[in-house]
Design an enzyme around this catalytic site. Structure first.
Site: not given
Ligand code: CA
Length: 736
Positions: A231, A353
């Site tokens: 991230e 993600d």
């Molecule tokens: Ca992630």
């Protein structure tokens, strides 16, 4: 504000002495000087010249292989066995007597930080890892502390971690306890004493936010460890170290690096052909292996569960398209060499993600009339994969939760068929699953008799939107010290609040048949974010949940047979073990890095404990007092609308990962709406001066100035005022 535990374990002075003596020895070798030892080395410090021969924690491949038959009461590895089925053969607690379960002991670790870890139980000793990687050996029958070890992770490391100062577990192998620290070290401890034997730094670039939260795995004479940080912008890799010496055996990168540099290994040349355009290596590329690494004794293979892209958005990461190997893939490598055998990519060109780092379970399973050695995984993307682990062939991929990003997985091509209706490159879209996944790292349990996997799932859609900066300029640049996810994060709360009816998250505990795709049963939970499960041969399923309850259910239909209250939300997995003829059920309590409004932790605060139950147990767990969650009168709101807007964006980019979207946090990480006037008065000292660094609240002076800090504070005040007005209006209505 949360308090960091820092009690010195019996081993700390020993560790200091070891480090000091090693440093001195290095000096002597380098300079050949025979100087008197520096003052901090006590002449009487008993430091052995070589590490002591192991006397406890004697776990090896042969013992793990026999645990099913010889040691039904042990929990030797992260997933109990190398197959990581997390299924216990114990039957002392059964459906008839489960109601007689009671607390036999508990230990309070004195921290409010969340706990996600699996304790191990070897020879009657429980090895447990807590926030800040403080590690304990406890008598598994009584809770008596045998030793503890604090690796002294610097407080500022918390800011480099997306999701709290947590660890999901440790490994015990050949007399050592292997601890991987948030700041990227791998440490071997003597299992008998907790004294460090060796320590290595696993991080290739300390200018990037690498952290470790996953449990190391040990097998084949090696310890395997990955890391997190996608991230923020990192490049993923896994390293294998010699278990005895800490010497590096091999390293496997999961995504290609800077194309102007040579490939580290042949698999990177192959992967690089699937990345097109863009400058992914500057942001990092991602592909971190932050949770699941599984050793397969049948093939002498290690499976790596690879994470999402960095940034999330593929049009920014790889504008020319491509699958972006090995993002969101399961990669099989040789345990001795790290050379790849096969891979299966769950989400080619990941855009959401969708990590494939979730736990992997190995089993022998009859599929379409043929016995197969399979690997099973329920990654974030909502499909439950059954893969032949001899060659990576996809056998099944049924949805196990709500899925809108793809219509299905084509078994002939092995690829998902994306749903273009929810493409978010033009307009923001609520997409299922969201970034939390339909299932995350919470442990699953495989019931081989029934061919059923028990797991906790959640429908938590996320609002995906392109970043405003990219929409305006067509450029997205990595920002040092900040999250770099490549979607609109600063305005996320504004976008959600502008929605008429944002979808509400839901959580379930389910029994899922991975071959048929049938949900055999499902229990709706009160809160979406709950703990991992363990099933037993007695037909019980144990689980802790966000409401603070530890439950036993029937594996037939999920019906509730027993429940105990811990008053703290639980996200860690429950385990069961046996010592001296008694079956115990243990879980670690403590949660709070995401919004837990309505959950136990919100009402009572977060209390990191291990709680242990057995039949006839009559110990009492102290019930914490309820927290004061009324919002007090705030300091004056003086900011202009523009300044509040700026404060909102900065809050969400910098503060929300820990303190919650919309300033709705939990009992673990402080909810800033509850700040007292005294804390408000020191806001700048905390945010810029780093006065709470040791608690994990590091200085943000590298990315914030005095004016922007004040804007964030003003935004928090505005949010508190809004909720306070609603509370007061509600009270007036009640009184009227
Ligand atoms: Ca992630």
């Amino acid at each position: 504000m949360h308090v960091r535990t820092g009690q010195a374990g019996v081993s700390r002075s020993g560790m200091v002495a070891v480090v000091a003596v090693v440093a001195l020895a290095v000096l002597l070798v380098l300079f050949g000087r025979q100087e008197a030892p520096p003052e901090e080395v006590r002449p009487d410090a008993a430091v052995p010249a070589a590490p002591p021969a192991p006397t406890a924690g004697m776990v090896d491949e042969a013992r793990v292989a026999r645990v099913g038959t010889d040691e039904p009461g042990a929990w030797l590895t992260y997933g109990r066995t190398y197959e990581e089925q997390r299924f216990s053969p114990l039957t002392q607690v059964n459906r008839e007597n489960a109601g007689d379960l009671g607390l036999v002991w508990y230990k309070d670790f004195g921290t409010l930080h969340p706990v996600e870890s699996t304790p191990l139980v070897v020879d009657g000793v429980m090895y447990a890892i807590l926030p800040w990687n403080i590690t304990y050996a406890l008598d598994a029958a009584t809770g008596e502390e045998l030793w503890s070890y604090d690796p002294e992770v610097p407080g500022e490391t918390a800011r480099r971690a997306c999701c709290g100062v947590i660890s999901r577990g440790l490994a015990v192998y050949r007399g050592r306890v292997y601890v991987a620290t948030l700041d990227g070290r791998l440490i071997a401890l003597d299992a008998a004493t907790g004294t460090p034997v060796w320590e290595v730094d696993t991080v290739i670039d300390h200018t990037r936010n690498y952290t470790i939260t996953g449990a190391p795995r040990a097998a084949a004479g090696k310890v395997f460890i990955g890391n997190g940080g996608a991230e923020f912008g990192v490049r993923g890799y896994v390293t294998a170290y010699d278990a005895d010496t800490g010497e590096q055996a091999w390293r496997f990168f999961t995504v290609p690096g800077d194309p102007s540099l040579p490939f580290e290994h042949p698999e990177m040349e192959m992967a690089a052909e699937t990345w097109k355009g863009g400058e992914w290596w500057d942001i990092g590329g991602g592909g971190t292996v932050w949770n699941s690494i599984v050793y397969d004794p049948d093939f002498h293979t290690v499976y790596l569960g690879v994470g999402n892209g960095s940034p999330w958005t593929r049009v920014i990461r790889s504008p020319g398209g491509g699958d972006n190997l090995f993002l969101a893939a399961i990669v099989a490598v040789d345990a001795d060499t790290g050379v790849m055998k096969w891979y299966y990519q769950t989400t080619p060109g990941d855009n959401w993600d969708y990590t494939a780092v979730q736990d992997m379970t190995l089993a022998d399973l009859e599929v379409d009339g043929v016995m197969r050695k399979v690997l099973m995984q329920a990654p974030k993307n909502g499909f439950f994969y059954v893969i032949d682990r001899s060659d990576g062939t996809l056998l099944r991929a049924h949805p196990y939760g709500t899925v809108t990003w793809a219509t299905h997985v084509d078994l002939d091509t092995g690829r998902p068929v994306e749903n273009t209706d929810v493409a978010y490159d033009e307009n923001p879209q609520w997409i299922h699953p969201g970034a939390l996944g339909a299932h995350n790292w919470q442990a699953m349990s495989w019931d081989g008799e029934r061919g059923v996997m028990y797991l906790t799932t959640h429908d938590t859609p996320f609002l995906f939107a392109m970043p405003e900066e990219y929409e305006k300029t067509g450029v997205y640049k990595r920002r040092e010290g900040m999250i770099n996810v490549g979607i609109e994060y600063g305005r996320i709360n504004q976008l959600i609040e502008a929605w008429d009816e944002p979808p509400l998250p839901e959580g379930y505990t389910v029994a899922f048949d991975p071959l048929s795709g049938d949900t055999v049963w499902a229990v709706r939970q009160e809160h979406p974010w709950n703990g991992g499960v363990v099933a037993t041969a007695a037909g019980l399923l144990f689980q802790g949940d966000a409401m603070g309850k530890v439950s036993a259910r029937s594996t037939d239909d999920g019906s509730l047979l027993w429940q105990a209250d811990t008053w703290t939300s639980i996200v860690g997995p429950t385990i069961t073990y046996e010592v001296d003829g008694t079956q115990y059920v243990a879980t670690m309590t403590g949660a709070g890095s995401i919004n837990t409004t309505g959950a136990a932790t919100y009402t009572y605060g977060s209390h990191a404990r291990v709680v242990v139950y057995a039949l006839g147990g009559d110990a009492e767990l102290p019930m914490p007092p309820e927290r004061d969650t009324t919002i007090k009168e705030q300091p004056p709101l003086t900011a202009s609308a523009d300044d509040l807007d700026r404060g909102d964006i900065l809050y969400h980019e910098l503060c929300s990962p820990c303190h919650g979207i919309g300033v709705l946090s939990s009992g673990g990480i402080p909810d800033l709406r509850f700040m007292t006037p005294e804390i408000h008065a020191t806001f700048e000292a905390i945010v810029l001066g780093g006065t709470l660094n040791d608690n994990g609240m590091a200085s943000f002076a590298d990315v914030l100035d005095v004016e922007d800090t004040a804007r964030i504070q003003q935004y928090v005040i505005s949010r508190a005022n809004r909720d306070r007005e609603q509370e007061l209006a509600g009270d007036a209505e009640d009184a009227g």
